[in-house]
Design a protein around this motif. Structure first.
Motif, PDB file in Angstrom:
ATOM      1  N   GLU A   1       0.829  -1.203   0.000  1.00  0.00           N
ATOM      2  CA  GLU A   1       0.000   0.000   0.000  1.00  0.00           C
ATOM      3  C   GLU A   1       0.863   1.254   0.000  1.00  0.00           C
ATOM      4  N   ARG A   2       1.942   1.236   0.810  1.00  0.00           N
ATOM      5  CA  ARG A   2       2.848   2.393   0.816  1.00  0.00           C
ATOM      6  C   ARG A   2       3.481   2.599  -0.545  1.00  0.00           C
ATOM      7  N   LEU A   3       3.923   1.508  -1.170  1.00  0.00           N
ATOM      8  CA  LEU A   3       4.538   1.611  -2.486  1.00  0.00           C
ATOM      9  C   LEU A   3       3.557   2.171  -3.499  1.00  0.00           C
ATOM     10  N   LYS A   4       2.310   1.710  -3.441  1.00  0.00           N
ATOM     11  CA  LYS A   4       1.295   2.194  -4.374  1.00  0.00           C
ATOM     12  C   LYS A   4       0.998   3.677  -4.157  1.00  0.00           C
ATOM     13  N   LEU A   5       0.965   4.103  -2.873  1.00  0.00           N
ATOM     14  CA  LEU A   5       0.726   5.514  -2.583  1.00  0.00           C
ATOM     15  C   LEU A   5       1.847   6.391  -3.148  1.00  0.00           C
ATOM     16  N   VAL A   6       3.079   5.876  -3.107  1.00  0.00           N
ATOM     17  CA  VAL A   6       4.212   6.634  -3.648  1.00  0.00           C
ATOM     18  C   VAL A   6       4.155   6.691  -5.173  1.00  0.00           C
ATOM     19  N   LEU A   7       3.809   5.556  -5.795  1.00  0.00           N
ATOM     20  CA  LEU A   7       3.917   5.471  -7.251  1.00  0.00           C
ATOM     21  C   LEU A   7       2.700   6.034  -7.983  1.00  0.00           C
ATOM     22  N   ASP A   8       1.514   5.952  -7.391  1.00  0.00           N
ATOM     23  CA  ASP A   8       0.302   6.362  -8.106  1.00  0.00           C
ATOM     24  C   ASP A   8       0.387   7.779  -8.675  1.00  0.00           C
ATOM     25  N   PRO A   9       0.729   8.796  -7.872  1.00  0.00           N
ATOM     26  CA  PRO A   9       0.797  10.148  -8.462  1.00  0.00           C
ATOM     27  C   PRO A   9       1.907  10.291  -9.486  1.00  0.00           C
ATOM     28  N   LEU A  10       3.024   9.572  -9.284  1.00  0.00           N
ATOM     29  CA  LEU A  10       4.129   9.658 -10.238  1.00  0.00           C
ATOM     30  C   LEU A  10       3.817   8.924 -11.535  1.00  0.00           C
ATOM     31  N   ALA A  11       2.873   7.981 -11.495  1.00  0.00           N
ATOM     32  CA  ALA A  11       2.526   7.187 -12.676  1.00  0.00           C
ATOM     33  C   ALA A  11       1.304   7.719 -13.403  1.00  0.00           C
ATOM     34  N   ALA A  12       0.792   8.865 -12.975  1.00  0.00           N
ATOM     35  CA  ALA A  12      -0.381   9.430 -13.650  1.00  0.00           C
ATOM     36  C   ALA A  12      -0.048   9.743 -15.104  1.00  0.00           C
ATOM     37  N   PRO A  13      -1.009   9.591 -16.025  1.00  0.00           N
ATOM     38  CA  PRO A  13      -0.747   9.892 -17.446  1.00  0.00           C
ATOM     39  C   PRO A  13      -0.303  11.340 -17.635  1.00  0.00           C
ATOM     40  N   GLN A  14       0.590  11.549 -18.571  1.00  0.00           N
ATOM     41  CA  GLN A  14       1.076  12.879 -18.906  1.00  0.00           C
ATOM     42  C   GLN A  14       0.792  13.161 -20.375  1.00  0.00           C
ATOM     43  N   SER A  15       0.624  14.434 -20.681  1.00  0.00           N
ATOM     44  CA  SER A  15       0.370  14.815 -22.064  1.00  0.00           C
ATOM     45  C   SER A  15       1.615  14.579 -22.903  1.00  0.00           C
ATOM     46  N   GLY A  16       1.465  13.816 -23.975  1.00  0.00           N
ATOM     47  CA  GLY A  16       2.570  13.568 -24.886  1.00  0.00           C
ATOM     48  C   GLY A  16       2.563  14.545 -26.048  1.00  0.00           C
ATOM     49  N   PRO A  17       3.384  14.321 -27.052  1.00  0.00           N
ATOM     50  CA  PRO A  17       3.459  15.229 -28.199  1.00  0.00           C
ATOM     51  C   PRO A  17       2.120  15.408 -28.909  1.00  0.00           C
ATOM     52  N   ASP A  18       1.276  14.364 -28.916  1.00  0.00           N
ATOM     53  CA  ASP A  18      -0.008  14.479 -29.587  1.00  0.00           C
ATOM     54  C   ASP A  18      -1.149  14.687 -28.602  1.00  0.00           C
ATOM     55  N   GLY A  19      -0.833  15.093 -27.374  1.00  0.00           N
ATOM     56  CA  GLY A  19      -1.859  15.378 -26.397  1.00  0.00           C
ATOM     57  C   GLY A  19      -2.243  14.217 -25.512  1.00  0.00           C
ATOM     58  N   ARG A  20      -1.710  13.028 -25.740  1.00  0.00           N
ATOM     59  CA  ARG A  20      -2.056  11.879 -24.906  1.00  0.00           C
ATOM     60  C   ARG A  20      -0.778  11.138 -24.509  1.00  0.00           C
ATOM     61  N   ASP A  21      -0.902  10.369 -23.469  1.00  0.00           N
ATOM     62  CA  ASP A  21       0.232   9.573 -22.986  1.00  0.00           C
ATOM     63  C   ASP A  21       0.181   8.214 -23.672  1.00  0.00           C
ATOM     64  N   THR A  22       1.192   7.932 -24.473  1.00  0.00           N
ATOM     65  CA  THR A  22       1.200   6.689 -25.247  1.00  0.00           C
ATOM     66  C   THR A  22       1.780   5.511 -24.468  1.00  0.00           C
ATOM     67  N   ARG A  23       2.235   5.739 -23.233  1.00  0.00           N
ATOM     68  CA  ARG A  23       2.792   4.659 -22.444  1.00  0.00           C
ATOM     69  C   ARG A  23       1.686   3.764 -21.890  1.00  0.00           C
ATOM     70  N   THR A  24       1.985   2.482 -21.769  1.00  0.00           N
ATOM     71  CA  THR A  24       1.048   1.568 -21.122  1.00  0.00           C
ATOM     72  C   THR A  24       1.088   1.820 -19.610  1.00  0.00           C
ATOM     73  N   PRO A  25       0.063   1.370 -18.858  1.00  0.00           N
ATOM     74  CA  PRO A  25       0.116   1.527 -17.400  1.00  0.00           C
ATOM     75  C   PRO A  25       1.368   0.898 -16.795  1.00  0.00           C
ATOM     76  N   GLU A  26       1.776  -0.250 -17.329  1.00  0.00           N
ATOM     77  CA  GLU A  26       2.982  -0.902 -16.802  1.00  0.00           C
ATOM     78  C   GLU A  26       4.212  -0.042 -17.034  1.00  0.00           C
ATOM     79  N   GLN A  27       4.299   0.605 -18.197  1.00  0.00           N
ATOM     80  CA  GLN A  27       5.441   1.475 -18.487  1.00  0.00           C
ATOM     81  C   GLN A  27       5.422   2.714 -17.600  1.00  0.00           C
ATOM     82  N   ARG A  28       4.228   3.254 -17.340  1.00  0.00           N
ATOM     83  CA  ARG A  28       4.132   4.430 -16.465  1.00  0.00           C
ATOM     84  C   ARG A  28       4.614   4.108 -15.056  1.00  0.00           C
TER      85      ARG A  28
END
Length: 334
Positions: free
Chosen positions: A127-154
């Motif tokens: 749970e602690r690990l998930k709390l740390v990683l969840d905000p850091l793994a949120a999708p980010q806007s890519g060059p075309d406006g969307r995050d092309t990374r898979t959830p596992e890659q994020r």
């Protein structure tokens, strides 16, 4: 046959309701399974009879699927204190088993050039690990406006970012009297290795050097046993007031469409330090980890415009004319 035997031996109320046509065979299966799964330490004839009578009555109202859900919580209604006792014992067994079976393993795979990770974590650690990683793994806007990374890659990127911050803030115990840190050795002949001997590409080293402290060691050819330390007197890192200036100007990651705050960003040299680029406001830009890697891949380019604000040149497959783009928060000064 097994169900019939269980009905005859242990479930008189369910048997009577089934014979009267008040419940279905599926209802009877649910009651039988629920009684069978009662914890052995509390499964007395009296308790089984109460569960049987309660569920046989509920089965006249609910369908079999809903009755299964009711059966999962039947002890809460019949004897709440007993339900708490059973749940407590169950959780203690689970937690003891999780503590005993916990492990985390990392291994370097020479074939793929990656670290392989496997593990099993207790519930609080996970749970602690998930709390740390969840905000850091949120999708980010890519060059075309969307995050092309898979959830596992994020989440893989999030682990790297979390470790980078721990090391940068020196929150990890010291190692051999020195702060624990990532060490990359670059030789004059072009070798680039970690302290474990793992080799790195030039582009990855350039990315790491954006926020790295440099130490120059010289080994004279005529005295191979002697090593000299050269100190670089120029400012290497974007720190203090200079870092604050970048934060005030960019307001976070400067890549168009990105919403990462300043505290999540790296300070990137527009002209690399290794190529003579100075550590000044007009040669720096804030980039989150995702867009920092994107810039170092080479397709996108960043520059400081004449008005002192960063702008980004897309690759030609996005815009043949490579017209500069800016983040919406970056506007020229009046």
């Amino acid at each position: 046959v097994k169900l019939a035997r269980h009905l005859d031996a242990d479930l008189p109320a369910t048997t009577a309701a089934l014979q009267a046509g008040e419940i279905s065979l599926d209802h009877a299966r649910v009651v039988s399974k629920t009684v069978h799964l009662l914890p052995s330490e509390v499964s007395t004839p009296e308790l089984r009879a109460r569960v049987d009578a309660t569920l046989a009555e509920e089965a006249k109202t609910f369908d079999a699927k809903t009755l299964h859900t009711v059966g999962n919580h039947v002890l809460d209604n019949i004897d709440p204190d007993l339900a708490d006792h059973v749940l407590e014992k169950k959780l203690k067994r689970e937690e003891a088993r999780a503590h005993r079976d916990r492990f985390f393993r990392m291994g370097w795979d020479e074939t793929t050039g990656t670290w392989r990770v496997a593990g099993r974590l207790p519930k609080v650690v996970g749970e602690r690990l998930k709390l740390v990683l969840d905000p850091l793994a949120a999708p980010q806007s890519g060059p075309d406006g969307r995050d092309t990374r898979t959830p596992e890659q994020r989440y893989a990127d999030a682990i790297g970012e979390a470790c980078r911050r721990l090391l940068a803030d020196q929150l990890v115990p010291s190692h051999g009297g020195n702060p624990t840190q990532l060490v990359v050795t670059v030789t004059r002949t072009g070798g680039r290795t970690l302290h474990t001997g793992i080799e790195l590409s030039r582009k990855l080293v350039e990315q790491l050097m954006c926020e790295a402290d440099l130490t120059y060691l010289v080994k004279p050819e005529d005295q191979p046993g002697r090593v000299s330390l050269l100190t670089d007197t120029q400012q290497r890192l974007f720190q203090g007031k200079l870092r604050r200036l970048l934060e005030l100007r960019d307001g976070g990651c400067a890549f168009p469409g990105c919403d990462r705050p300043p505290g999540w960003c790296h300070a990137h040299h527009v002209v690399p330090w290794s190529k003579g680029g100075p550590t000044t406001r007009d040669n720096g830009v804030l980039l989150c980890g995702y867009h920092h890697r994107l810039i170092h891949q080479g397709a996108w380019q960043v520059r400081i415009a004449l008005d002192g604000l960063p702008e980004f040149l897309p690759p030609d497959w996005i815009d043949l004319q490579r017209r500069p783009l800016r983040h919406h928060r970056l506007t020229p000064a009046a």
